[in-house]
Design a protein around this motif. Structure first.
Motif, PDB file in Angstrom:
ATOM      1  N   LEU A 167       3.314   5.929  12.501  1.00  0.00           N
ATOM      2  CA  LEU A 167       2.366   5.096  13.240  1.00  0.00           C
ATOM      3  C   LEU A 167       2.737   3.617  13.139  1.00  0.00           C
ATOM      4  N   ARG A 168       2.266   2.863  14.129  1.00  0.00           N
ATOM      5  CA  ARG A 168       2.424   1.409  14.117  1.00  0.00           C
ATOM      6  C   ARG A 168       1.155   0.819  13.500  1.00  0.00           C
ATOM      7  N   VAL A 169       1.322   0.120  12.382  1.00  0.00           N
ATOM      8  CA  VAL A 169       0.179  -0.299  11.576  1.00  0.00           C
ATOM      9  C   VAL A 169       0.135  -1.820  11.462  1.00  0.00           C
ATOM     10  N   VAL A 170      -1.033  -2.383  11.768  1.00  0.00           N
ATOM     11  CA  VAL A 170      -1.294  -3.799  11.521  1.00  0.00           C
ATOM     12  C   VAL A 170      -2.195  -3.890  10.300  1.00  0.00           C
ATOM     13  N   VAL A 175      -2.951   1.726  14.413  1.00  0.00           N
ATOM     14  CA  VAL A 175      -3.935   1.567  13.338  1.00  0.00           C
ATOM     15  C   VAL A 175      -4.071   0.092  13.003  1.00  0.00           C
ATOM     16  N   ILE A 176      -5.324  -0.339  12.791  1.00  0.00           N
ATOM     17  CA  ILE A 176      -5.583  -1.649  12.188  1.00  0.00           C
ATOM     18  C   ILE A 176      -6.248  -1.382  10.837  1.00  0.00           C
ATOM     19  N   LEU A 177      -5.582  -1.816   9.780  1.00  0.00           N
ATOM     20  CA  LEU A 177      -6.103  -1.627   8.427  1.00  0.00           C
ATOM     21  C   LEU A 177      -6.627  -2.965   7.929  1.00  0.00           C
ATOM     22  N   TRP A 178      -7.948  -3.046   7.732  1.00  0.00           N
ATOM     23  CA  TRP A 178      -8.605  -4.285   7.320  1.00  0.00           C
ATOM     24  C   TRP A 178      -8.655  -4.362   5.791  1.00  0.00           C
ATOM     25  N   ALA A 179      -7.727  -5.128   5.219  1.00  0.00           N
ATOM     26  CA  ALA A 179      -7.733  -5.373   3.772  1.00  0.00           C
ATOM     27  C   ALA A 179      -8.387  -6.729   3.550  1.00  0.00           C
ATOM     28  N   THR A 180      -9.622  -6.823   3.992  1.00  0.00           N
ATOM     29  CA  THR A 180     -10.314  -8.110   4.098  1.00  0.00           C
ATOM     30  C   THR A 180     -11.416  -8.296   3.060  1.00  0.00           C
ATOM     31  N   GLY A 181     -11.359  -7.516   2.000  1.00  0.00           N
ATOM     32  CA  GLY A 181     -12.243  -7.780   0.881  1.00  0.00           C
ATOM     33  C   GLY A 181     -13.627  -7.174   1.002  1.00  0.00           C
ATOM     34  N   PHE A 182     -14.471  -7.616   0.092  1.00  0.00           N
ATOM     35  CA  PHE A 182     -15.813  -7.063  -0.072  1.00  0.00           C
ATOM     36  C   PHE A 182     -16.796  -8.201  -0.319  1.00  0.00           C
ATOM     37  N   PRO A 204       7.526   2.480   4.166  1.00  0.00           N
ATOM     38  CA  PRO A 204       8.523   3.562   4.242  1.00  0.00           C
ATOM     39  C   PRO A 204       8.105   4.728   5.134  1.00  0.00           C
ATOM     40  N   TYR A 205       6.837   4.860   5.436  1.00  0.00           N
ATOM     41  CA  TYR A 205       6.326   5.978   6.230  1.00  0.00           C
ATOM     42  C   TYR A 205       6.081   5.597   7.688  1.00  0.00           C
ATOM     43  N   ALA A 206       5.646   4.362   7.920  1.00  0.00           N
ATOM     44  CA  ALA A 206       5.195   3.953   9.247  1.00  0.00           C
ATOM     45  C   ALA A 206       6.365   3.725  10.203  1.00  0.00           C
ATOM     46  N   ALA A 207       6.052   3.826  11.502  1.00  0.00           N
ATOM     47  CA  ALA A 207       7.053   3.463  12.513  1.00  0.00           C
ATOM     48  C   ALA A 207       7.294   1.962  12.502  1.00  0.00           C
ATOM     49  N   ALA A 208       6.238   1.188  12.250  1.00  0.00           N
ATOM     50  CA  ALA A 208       6.349  -0.268  12.165  1.00  0.00           C
ATOM     51  C   ALA A 208       5.114  -0.801  11.444  1.00  0.00           C
ATOM     52  N   THR A 209       5.295  -1.902  10.730  1.00  0.00           N
ATOM     53  CA  THR A 209       4.154  -2.576  10.106  1.00  0.00           C
ATOM     54  C   THR A 209       4.170  -4.040  10.498  1.00  0.00           C
ATOM     55  N   THR A 210       2.975  -4.597  10.638  1.00  0.00           N
ATOM     56  CA  THR A 210       2.799  -6.022  10.928  1.00  0.00           C
ATOM     57  C   THR A 210       1.733  -6.547   9.974  1.00  0.00           C
ATOM     58  N   TRP A 211       2.024  -7.686   9.362  1.00  0.00           N
ATOM     59  CA  TRP A 211       1.095  -8.287   8.398  1.00  0.00           C
ATOM     60  C   TRP A 211       0.532  -9.573   8.975  1.00  0.00           C
ATOM     61  N   VAL A 212      -0.799  -9.674   9.043  1.00  0.00           N
ATOM     62  CA  VAL A 212      -1.440 -10.895   9.538  1.00  0.00           C
ATOM     63  C   VAL A 212      -2.479 -11.365   8.526  1.00  0.00           C
ATOM     64  N   THR A 213      -2.547 -12.687   8.350  1.00  0.00           N
ATOM     65  CA  THR A 213      -3.528 -13.280   7.438  1.00  0.00           C
ATOM     66  C   THR A 213      -4.060 -14.577   8.033  1.00  0.00           C
ATOM     67  N   ARG A 214      -5.267 -14.949   7.633  1.00  0.00           N
ATOM     68  CA  ARG A 214      -5.851 -16.207   8.122  1.00  0.00           C
ATOM     69  C   ARG A 214      -5.106 -17.418   7.578  1.00  0.00           C
ATOM     70  N   ARG A 215      -4.702 -17.348   6.317  1.00  0.00           N
ATOM     71  CA  ARG A 215      -3.978 -18.452   5.689  1.00  0.00           C
ATOM     72  C   ARG A 215      -2.647 -17.939   5.153  1.00  0.00           C
ATOM     73  N   PRO A 216      -1.640 -18.805   5.074  1.00  0.00           N
ATOM     74  CA  PRO A 216      -0.373 -18.369   4.477  1.00  0.00           C
ATOM     75  C   PRO A 216      -0.604 -17.909   3.044  1.00  0.00           C
ATOM     76  N   PRO A 217       0.050 -16.833   2.625  1.00  0.00           N
ATOM     77  CA  PRO A 217      -0.130 -16.370   1.251  1.00  0.00           C
ATOM     78  C   PRO A 217       0.402 -17.394   0.247  1.00  0.00           C
ATOM     79  N   VAL A 218      -0.247 -17.450  -0.893  1.00  0.00           N
ATOM     80  CA  VAL A 218       0.188 -18.337  -1.982  1.00  0.00           C
ATOM     81  C   VAL A 218       0.763 -17.453  -3.080  1.00  0.00           C
ATOM     82  N   TRP A 219       2.043 -17.623  -3.341  1.00  0.00           N
ATOM     83  CA  TRP A 219       2.710 -16.815  -4.357  1.00  0.00           C
ATOM     84  C   TRP A 219       2.733 -17.570  -5.684  1.00  0.00           C
ATOM     85  N   ARG A 220       2.470 -16.859  -6.745  1.00  0.00           N
ATOM     86  CA  ARG A 220       2.431 -17.485  -8.073  1.00  0.00           C
ATOM     87  C   ARG A 220       3.614 -16.981  -8.896  1.00  0.00           C
ATOM     88  N   GLU A 221       4.523 -17.891  -9.183  1.00  0.00           N
ATOM     89  CA  GLU A 221       5.697 -17.520  -9.975  1.00  0.00           C
ATOM     90  C   GLU A 221       5.443 -17.683 -11.466  1.00  0.00           C
TER      91      GLU A 221
END
Length: 358
Positions: A171-174, A283-290, A191-208
């Motif tokens: 499946l193509r998953v956003v 598919v749209i998968l909403w990982a948008t919190g609680f 590894p399973y999907a036909a394609a994945t797309t990642w969208v966020t409201r703000r750029p991710p902040v990575w902590r090294e």
């Protein structure tokens, strides 16, 4: 069912925050069933962990802190976290004889007589001098609204309904959302999907840099300031950034974590940006919190104009009989432990100052 039972303290919820609170009540002389009662709406021990997806193994869990008084040792990192933590919570409840009542749905908390609160539930009513609310957020997934959402012909689901990566094969998953769940979902699904797309409201902040005690205190202080002002809490992770571990680095290098800004609308076949870009999706998968589960407190009118409940430490400023544990700055597992202890300390002081009505 109309009989009203009286206790000194009602604890609502038996996740990390509720069990920590119950432990400290027990440790300081409160007897379960006589002096306090723990009410939990879940079918079995484990708090929200029991509902996590099978592919979230214990080894993938970030920042799980042991409950007070009993370490979690020798856990198999390859075993689902729902099983590991559920079994651990079960042992904990039995070891300290916390006598959690479940499944019990708390429907409303109202003002009673004699300075007591009335806790109305699916199994009767308790009259209590103090309330520890430890209901967490799992039962209130947040899914933002976007134009055209109702026209989408594919499947939309939230992290709370995530079935594991195999369900997305071919499946193509956003994936929407820049938190830990969003990145975990992407790395699993790719590894399973036909394609994945990642969208966020703000750029991710990575902590090294390592997330040490000082960084933790600073993050908690930022969240704490919001609840002190009566604003809705933000998660601790929203101010700490995401750890840049080996799995994340691989996701960045192979393009799985190539983030796009939020789309502007949803169409039957996918998502669209105002600049003309389109991404087809099944598919749209909403990982948008609680959001905090506090609707049962509505009859007490505790909300501030800013939309949240003003809290000092764990104590509700507008009603010192009520403590919110696992809310805002105490939403992490270690924060919940500390908050449970602090809430019990304050409640003991309150009950000593205000003798029960005759």
């Amino acid at each position: 069912m109309n009989h009203v039972r009286e206790v000194e303290v009602v604890v609502v919820g038996a996740g990390q925050a509720g069990l920590s609170s119950a432990y400290h009540l027990r440790r300081t002389g409160f007897e379960p069933d006589r002096d306090f009662v723990v009410l939990d709406h879940s079918p079995r021990p484990g708090g929200a962990w029991q509902f996590r997806w099978p592919s979230l193994t214990y080894g993938k869990v970030h920042g799980m802190h042991a409950l007070p008084g009993m370490e979690l040792t020798d856990a198999d990192p390859l075993r689902p976290s729902a099983e590991v933590i559920g079994a651990y919570f079960d042992r904990y409840e039995r070891m300290f004889d916390l006598r959690v009542r479940r499944p019990v749905d708390v429907r409303a908390v109202r003002e009673g007589s004699g300075g007591r609160l009335l806790v109305e539930t699916s199994h009767g009513t308790w009259a209590t001098r103090a309330l520890i609310n430890a209901t967490g957020t799992w039962d209130r997934p947040f899914r933002p609204r976007y134009p055209g959402q109702e026209t989408f012909r594919g499947r939309q689901l939230h992290t709370a309904q995530y079935p594991g990566p195999q369900a997305f094969a071919g499946l193509r998953v956003v994936v929407v959302g820049g938190g830990a769940s969003g990145t975990q979902h992407l790395l699993e699904i790719a590894p399973y999907a036909a394609a994945t797309t990642w969208v966020t409201r703000r750029p991710p902040v990575w902590r090294e840099e390592p997330f040490d005690e000082n960084a933790g205190r600073e993050a908690v202080a930022l969240v704490e300031e919001r609840v002190r002002q009566g604003l809705p809490p933000r998660s601790v992770v929203s101010v700490t950034g995401l750890p840049l571990n080996d799995a994340i680095r691989r996701g960045l290098s192979d393009g799985v974590l190539d983030r796009l800004p939020m789309f502007d609308r949803i169409e039957p076949e996918g998502v669209v940006w105002d600049d003309g870009r389109r991404v087809a999706a099944d598919v749209i998968l909403w990982a948008t919190g609680f959001r905090p589960v506090i609707g049962h407190l509505a009859p007490l009118r505790l909300r501030e104009p800013g939309g949240g409940i003003r809290v000092e430490g764990t104590r509700v400023v507008g009603d010192p009989r009520i403590h919110l544990v696992g809310y805002g700055p105490s939403a992490s597992t270690i924060g919940a432990n500390r908050a449970g202890r602090a809430a019990v300390r304050d409640i003991r002081r309150l009950l000593a100052e205000e003798p029960a009505a005759a």
